[in-house]
Write a protein that holds these residues in place. Structure first.
Motif: not given
Length: 236
Positions: A144-152, A176-178
């Motif tokens: 969950e942390i990695e997902h939020e960091l990547r998205d941000s 991030i998903n286009g």
């Protein structure tokens, strides 16, 4: 008589302020969770309550926020009608087409009647709820942390590429998903405040942020391939 007056919840700007205000209080929730947080729900209701209480009905507009997906008009048509049912008489939309479609909602909902009913209820929101900080209630897992960091970080870099390199202050930026989303400095501030907050409270490390930023730079470069005037960030 020559001016159009409106108030707006300004959720995007307010969210950045909220994270900054409770910065040292604890690690904040993810962006998706903050949208459903106690303070945000109360803040939205408070805006309408105060607008009605101060006599804006029939005189000025009570606004709601932007529909951020300019290519998803079906979703907007299905969803944005809820803002009228919450007492709003105007809202931000990303295009003339969106404005035309959203105008249909005002033929489907009697907002003045809804505002009158809300006004008869008295003030619904509580100040104590607005002052409830959006702090994490349970720990996030590594995924969950990695997902939020990547998205941000992808959102920050994607917007900065348009803003700094191309001089476009508010534009449609692929996430991030286009998926094309309307981004501006308010959305950038939310993501940057969140990352700063998580750094401060140890949810992420500086090395993790830099490594993820480099990874996201490569994605943003690919998304902007062929864009006139774009300079790739990945190599630097």
């Amino acid at each position: 008589k020559e001016r159009c007056i409106f108030i707006n919840t300004g959720f995007l700007d307010r969210t950045g302020d909220e994270i900054h205000t409770c910065f040292r209080n604890g690690a904040v929730q993810t962006k998706a969770a903050i949208k459903k947080a106690t303070w945000r729900v109360a803040y939205e209701a408070w805006n309408v309550d105060i607008g009605i209480e101060t006599g804006l009905i029939g005189t000025a507009q009570i606004g709601k926020g932007m529909w951020a997906q300019p290519n998803n008009m079906k979703g907007m048509l299905e969803t944005k009608i809820s803002e009228l049912k919450a007492g709003a008489t105007t809202a931000w939309v990303p295009s003339p087409t969106a404005a035309t479609l959203h105008a249909l909602h005002y033929h489907m909902v009697d907002v003045l009647d809804i505002q009158a009913k809300i006004g008869a209820m008295g003030r619904r929101a509580k100040l104590s709820d607005i002052l409830t900080p959006p702090i994490l209630e349970k720990p996030l897992n590594a995924s969950e942390i990695e997902h939020e960091l990547r998205d941000s970080l992808q959102g920050i870099l994607g917007y900065v590429a348009r803003w700094i390199q191309l001089g476009v202050g508010c534009s449609s930026v692929p996430d991030i998903n286009g998926i094309e989303l309307m981004e501006d400095r308010a959305t950038l501030r939310i993501s940057s405040q969140l990352i700063g907050n998580w750094l401060h409270h140890g949810l992420v490390s500086r090395e993790q942020v830099i490594a993820t930023a480099k990874e996201m730079a490569a994605i943003v470069d690919k998304q902007n391939a062929g864009q006139a005037g774009y300079q790739p960030m990945g190599p630097n």
